[in-house]
Design an enzyme around this catalytic site. Structure first.
Site, PDB file in Angstrom:
ATOM      1  CB  ILE A 182      18.952  -6.916  31.546  1.00  0.00           C
ATOM      2  CG1 ILE A 182      17.819  -6.246  32.338  1.00  0.00           C
ATOM      3  CG2 ILE A 182      19.215  -8.337  32.049  1.00  0.00           C
ATOM      4  CD1 ILE A 182      16.460  -6.897  32.187  1.00  0.00           C
ATOM      5  CB  THR A 240       4.307  10.000  13.281  1.00  0.00           C
ATOM      6  OG1 THR A 240       3.311  11.025  13.325  1.00  0.00           O
ATOM      7  CG2 THR A 240       5.064  10.071  11.960  1.00  0.00           C
ATOM      8  CD  GLU A 251       0.770   1.063   7.734  1.00  0.00           C
ATOM      9  OE1 GLU A 251      -0.207   1.829   7.557  1.00  0.00           O
ATOM     10  OE2 GLU A 251       1.225   0.349   6.844  1.00  0.00           O
ATOM     11  NE  ARG A 271      -2.300   3.864  12.613  1.00  0.00           N
ATOM     12  CZ  ARG A 271      -2.813   5.084  12.525  1.00  0.00           C
ATOM     13  NH1 ARG A 271      -3.924   5.374  13.178  1.00  0.00           N
ATOM     14  NH2 ARG A 271      -2.223   6.009  11.796  1.00  0.00           N
ATOM     15  CD  GLU A 294       3.334  11.451  -3.817  1.00  0.00           C
ATOM     16  OE1 GLU A 294       3.727  12.582  -4.181  1.00  0.00           O
ATOM     17  OE2 GLU A 294       2.381  10.857  -4.348  1.00  0.00           O
ATOM     18  CG  PHE A 353      -2.178   0.771   1.020  1.00  0.00           C
ATOM     19  CD1 PHE A 353      -3.331   0.128   0.570  1.00  0.00           C
ATOM     20  CD2 PHE A 353      -2.215   2.133   1.230  1.00  0.00           C
ATOM     21  CE1 PHE A 353      -4.511   0.842   0.356  1.00  0.00           C
ATOM     22  CE2 PHE A 353      -3.387   2.854   1.023  1.00  0.00           C
ATOM     23  CZ  PHE A 353      -4.538   2.213   0.588  1.00  0.00           C
ATOM     24  N   GLY A 355      27.378  -4.547  28.917  1.00  0.00           N
ATOM     25  CA  GLY A 355      28.186  -4.260  27.726  1.00  0.00           C
ATOM     26  C   GLY A 355      27.850  -5.163  26.553  1.00  0.00           C
ATOM     27  CB  ILE A 410       6.349   1.419  -0.649  1.00  0.00           C
ATOM     28  CG1 ILE A 410       6.025   2.800  -1.241  1.00  0.00           C
ATOM     29  CG2 ILE A 410       5.153   0.496  -0.675  1.00  0.00           C
ATOM     30  CD1 ILE A 410       5.158   3.668  -0.379  1.00  0.00           C
ATOM     31  CB  THR A 411       5.942  -1.891   4.103  1.00  0.00           C
ATOM     32  OG1 THR A 411       6.141  -0.938   5.131  1.00  0.00           O
ATOM     33  CG2 THR A 411       6.163  -3.287   4.658  1.00  0.00           C
TER      34      THR A 411
HETATM   35  C1  FAD Z   1       9.665   1.081   8.232  1.00  0.00           C
HETATM   36  C2  FAD Z   1       8.742   2.010   7.494  1.00  0.00           C
HETATM   37  C3  FAD Z   1       7.780   1.461   6.650  1.00  0.00           C
HETATM   38  C4  FAD Z   1       6.922   2.307   5.937  1.00  0.00           C
HETATM   39  N1  FAD Z   1       5.989   1.749   5.092  1.00  0.00           N
HETATM   40  C5  FAD Z   1       5.163   2.542   4.377  1.00  0.00           C
HETATM   41  C6  FAD Z   1       4.192   1.982   3.471  1.00  0.00           C
HETATM   42  O1  FAD Z   1       4.053   0.765   3.345  1.00  0.00           O
HETATM   43  N2  FAD Z   1       3.430   2.828   2.755  1.00  0.00           N
HETATM   44  C7  FAD Z   1       3.531   4.175   2.864  1.00  0.00           C
HETATM   45  O2  FAD Z   1       2.797   4.879   2.185  1.00  0.00           O
HETATM   46  N3  FAD Z   1       4.435   4.751   3.723  1.00  0.00           N
HETATM   47  C8  FAD Z   1       5.247   3.963   4.471  1.00  0.00           C
HETATM   48  N4  FAD Z   1       6.170   4.517   5.332  1.00  0.00           N
HETATM   49  C9  FAD Z   1       6.274   5.957   5.438  1.00  0.00           C
HETATM   50  C10 FAD Z   1       5.577   6.468   6.701  1.00  0.00           C
HETATM   51  O3  FAD Z   1       4.191   6.280   6.595  1.00  0.00           O
HETATM   52  C11 FAD Z   1       5.956   7.948   6.859  1.00  0.00           C
HETATM   53  O4  FAD Z   1       7.346   8.001   7.156  1.00  0.00           O
HETATM   54  C12 FAD Z   1       5.142   8.614   7.972  1.00  0.00           C
HETATM   55  O5  FAD Z   1       3.787   8.731   7.590  1.00  0.00           O
HETATM   56  C13 FAD Z   1       5.688  10.017   8.302  1.00  0.00           C
HETATM   57  O6  FAD Z   1       5.846  10.753   7.147  1.00  0.00           O
HETATM   58  P1  FAD Z   1       7.221  11.527   6.894  1.00  0.00           P
HETATM   59  O7  FAD Z   1       8.329  10.539   7.046  1.00  0.00           O
HETATM   60  O8  FAD Z   1       7.127  12.225   5.603  1.00  0.00           O
HETATM   61  O9  FAD Z   1       7.329  12.557   8.071  1.00  0.00           O
HETATM   62  P2  FAD Z   1       6.552  13.962   8.164  1.00  0.00           P
HETATM   63  O10 FAD Z   1       5.141  13.778   7.773  1.00  0.00           O
HETATM   64  O11 FAD Z   1       7.356  14.965   7.424  1.00  0.00           O
HETATM   65  O12 FAD Z   1       6.627  14.248   9.704  1.00  0.00           O
HETATM   66  C14 FAD Z   1       7.802  14.760  10.336  1.00  0.00           C
HETATM   67  C15 FAD Z   1       7.510  14.976  11.822  1.00  0.00           C
HETATM   68  O13 FAD Z   1       6.434  15.922  11.986  1.00  0.00           O
HETATM   69  C16 FAD Z   1       5.372  15.355  12.726  1.00  0.00           C
HETATM   70  N5  FAD Z   1       4.077  15.775  12.173  1.00  0.00           N
HETATM   71  C17 FAD Z   1       3.770  15.948  10.868  1.00  0.00           C
HETATM   72  N6  FAD Z   1       2.484  16.306  10.747  1.00  0.00           N
HETATM   73  C18 FAD Z   1       1.953  16.340  11.997  1.00  0.00           C
HETATM   74  C19 FAD Z   1       0.675  16.656  12.532  1.00  0.00           C
HETATM   75  N7  FAD Z   1      -0.360  16.973  11.752  1.00  0.00           N
HETATM   76  N8  FAD Z   1       0.505  16.587  13.875  1.00  0.00           N
HETATM   77  C20 FAD Z   1       1.537  16.256  14.696  1.00  0.00           C
HETATM   78  N9  FAD Z   1       2.777  15.970  14.237  1.00  0.00           N
HETATM   79  C21 FAD Z   1       2.985  16.012  12.908  1.00  0.00           C
HETATM   80  C22 FAD Z   1       5.524  13.844  12.550  1.00  0.00           C
HETATM   81  O14 FAD Z   1       4.907  13.138  13.619  1.00  0.00           O
HETATM   82  C23 FAD Z   1       7.032  13.691  12.534  1.00  0.00           C
HETATM   83  O15 FAD Z   1       7.522  13.661  13.839  1.00  0.00           O
HETATM   84  C24 FAD Z   1       7.023   3.711   6.076  1.00  0.00           C
HETATM   85  C25 FAD Z   1       7.996   4.252   6.947  1.00  0.00           C
HETATM   86  C26 FAD Z   1       8.835   3.420   7.660  1.00  0.00           C
HETATM   87  C27 FAD Z   1       9.857   4.010   8.595  1.00  0.00           C
END
Ligand code: FAD
Length: 374
Positions: free
Chosen positions: A330, A358, A356, A236, A124, A120, A333, A154-155
Site C-alpha cells: 500500500i 516452528t 516457540e 504462544r 542448542e 527459558f 516505494g 534464547i529470548t
Molecule cells: C526470535 C527467536 C527467539 C527464540 N527464543 C528462544 C527461547 O527463548 N528459548 C529457546 O529455547 N529457543 C528460542 N529460539 C529458538 C527456536 O525455538 C528454534 O529456532 C526453533 O525451535 C527451531 O529450531 P532450529 O532453529 O534448530 O531449526 P530446526 O529444528 O533445525 O528446524 C529446521 C527446519 O526443519 C523443520 N522441522 C524440524 N523438525 C521437524 C518436524 N519434526 N516436523 C516438521 N518440520 C520439522 C522446521 O520446521 C524448520 O523449518 C528462538 C528463535 C528465534 C528466531
C-alpha cells in the site's frame, strides 16, 4: 470477544496505552535501526511494575490474569513488537515457576522478578525442534547437580539474569534447572544479529561445571518435555497477542496512508484493489485476536488450552507476515524504505513463525490434536 474488564484492568489498559504512546511508539524505528531499546526504557518497564503484573499478589505481583496480561502485551506490541516479546519471554518463564516451582524456589526467585528478567532455554546448536537432540547434561553432585552445555537463540539471552535450562539427566531423560547468571561457570556467549525484533536481545548462554543446588530443579526429574510444552503453550498465547499488535500497527499505518495518498486524483483507499488489502489485514488481525483471547480464556478458566494457543501463533504468524506485506505494498516505494516501519513489521512477525516452535511443528501438533478427537 466482549470481555468486560474490571476497574483495575481498565486502569491497567489505560496506563499501558499511555506508556505505549509515550515511551515505546515514538522509538519504534530507532529500536529497529539501532538494534536495542532506547536508554532508560527497560528501567521504565521495571518502575511501572510491568515485570510482575501477572504474578499473584502473595508473591509480590499485581495478580492480573491471563486475559488482561495478553491484552497488555497486544497493546505494547502496537508500539513495538520487540518490547512485547521481551515481556512475553519473562512471563512464560515465570508461569513455569508458578506451575512447577517448589515453595522454596518461589521464595528464592519471585522477590527479584520485578527487576530481573527470567528466560527459558531449550534450543542448542544441534537443533531446536527436537529436544531429545540436546547435549547439555546435568549430573548429580552431592546434594545438587553439575550442568555443562550451551544454549543458543534464547529470548532475552544476555539481558535475563535467571534461566530455566533444559538438560539431559539420563540419555533419554530431560529435566529443567534454574540457573542464575551469578553462579560460577556461567557465561554469556554469542548475541544473534536477527533481522527482526531488533529490540529483543536473543543470545547464547554457556554453562561450564555450573553447580546448581537441588532446590533449583523445576518440577521433577524427567519433567523436561512436559515443562517445555507448557512453556510453549503459555508463550504462544502471548505471541498471538504480539501478532495482533503487529497487525494493528500495520493496519493503522495503511488506513492513514490510503486516505492521504492519491492516485487517479482519488485517495488510493477508494481503489478496490487497495481495499482488498486493507480488508485482509483487518480480518487477519481480528481472527488472530479472537484466537488468542479464546486461548487466554481457556487458560484463565483452567481448561485445556494447548491447541488453541498453538492455533493463534500458527495462524497469526503466517497472516501477520502477509499483512505486513500488504501494508508495505500500500505504501508503494516508500514501504520498501527503512525510513518507514513496514519492512520491520514483516521481519518481526516472521520471527514468530520460528520461535516457540516452528509453524511446521505447530501444524503437526494441531493436526495430531484433531486426529486425537476423532
Ligand atoms: C526470535 C527467536 C527467539 C527464540 N527464543 C528462544 C527461547 O527463548 N528459548 C529457546 O529455547 N529457543 C528460542 N529460539 C529458538 C527456536 O525455538 C528454534 O529456532 C526453533 O525451535 C527451531 O529450531 P532450529 O532453529 O534448530 O531449526 P530446526 O529444528 O533445525 O528446524 C529446521 C527446519 O526443519 C523443520 N522441522 C524440524 N523438525 C521437524 C518436524 N519434526 N516436523 C516438521 N518440520 C520439522 C522446521 O520446521 C524448520 O523449518 C528462538 C528463535 C528465534 C528466531
Amino acid at each position: 470477544m466482549n470481555r468486560k474488564w474490571t476497574q483495575p484492568e481498565q486502569m491497567l489498559l489505560r496506563m499501558t496505552n499511555d506508556f505505549t504512546d509515550n515511551e515505546i511508539a515514538p522509538f519504534d524505528l530507532q529500536i529497529d535501526h539501532e538494534g536495542k531499546l532506547p536508554a532508560g526504557l527497560f528501567d521504565k518497564l521495571v518502575n511501572t511494575g510491568f515485570l510482575t503484573m501477572m504474578l499473584p499478589e502473595e508473591f509480590g505481583g499485581a495478580g492480573f490474569g491471563p486475559e488482561i496480561t495478553a491484552a497488555v502485551i497486544e497493546r505494547i506490541a502496537q508500539g513495538n513488537a520487540s518490547v512485547a516479546v521481551t515481556l512475553e519471554g519473562h512471563f512464560k518463564t515465570l508461569d513455569q515457576f508458578l506451575k512447577y516451582g517448589t515453595s522454596a524456589l518461589k521464595a528464592k526467585y519471585f522477590p527479584t522478578a520485578g527487576e530481573r528478567i527470567f528466560a527459558f532455554s531449550m534450543t542448542e546448536a544441534s537443533g531446536g525442534s527436537n529436544p531429545m537432540g540436546i547435549q547439555t547434561t546435568a549430573v548429580r553432585q552431592g546434594d545438587g547437580w553439575l550442568l555443562n552445555g550451551n544454549k543458543v537463540m534464547i529470548t532475552n539471552g544476555g539481558l535475563a539474569e535467571v534461566y530455566a535450562v533444559l538438560a539431559k539427566t539420563a540419555p533419554d531423560e530431560l529435566s529443567v534447572f534454574v540457573v542464575d547468571k551469578d553462579m560460577p561457570g556461567f557465561q554469556f556467549g554469542k548475541q544473534e544479529d536477527f533481522i527482526g525484533l531488533r529490540g529483543t536481545p536473543v543470545g547464547e548462554i554457556v554453562l561450564t561445571d555450573v553447580y546448581v543446588p537441588a532446590d533449583n530443579l523445576l518440577g521433577k526429574v524427567g519433567d523436561g518435555p512436559m515443562l517445555g510444552d507448557s512453556a510453549h503453550d503459555d508463550a504462544r498465547i502471548l505471541m498471538g497477542a504480539v501478532l495482533s499488535g503487529i497487525m494493528t500497527h500495520a493496519l493503522n499505518l495503511s488506513v492513514t496512508y490510503a486516505k492521504e495518498r492519491k492516485a487517479l486524483d482519488v485517495p488510493i483507499g477508494q481503489l478496490q484493489i487497495i481495499q482488498h488489502k486493507l480488508a485482509n489485514i483487518a480480518m487477519s488481525r481480528d481472527t488472530t485476536q479472537l484466537l488468542y483471547e479464546r486461548a487466554a480464556y481457556l487458560k484463565a478458566t483452567q481448561q485445556p488450552y494447548s491447541e488453541a494457543a498453538t492455533m493463534t501463533k500458527a495462524y497469526g504468524s503466517r497472516t501477520a507476515v502477509a499483512a505486513g506485506d500488504d501494508a508495505l505494498q500500500i505504501y508503494g516505494g516508500y514501504g520498501y524504505s527503512r525510513e518507514y516501519p513496514l519492512a520491520h513489521l514483516i521481519a518481526d512477525a516472521r520471527a514468530l513463525e520460528i520461535a516457540e516452535g516452528t509453524v511446521e511443528k505447530m501444524e503437526s501438533a494441531i493436526a495430531l490434536a484433531e486426529l486425537g478427537k476423532a
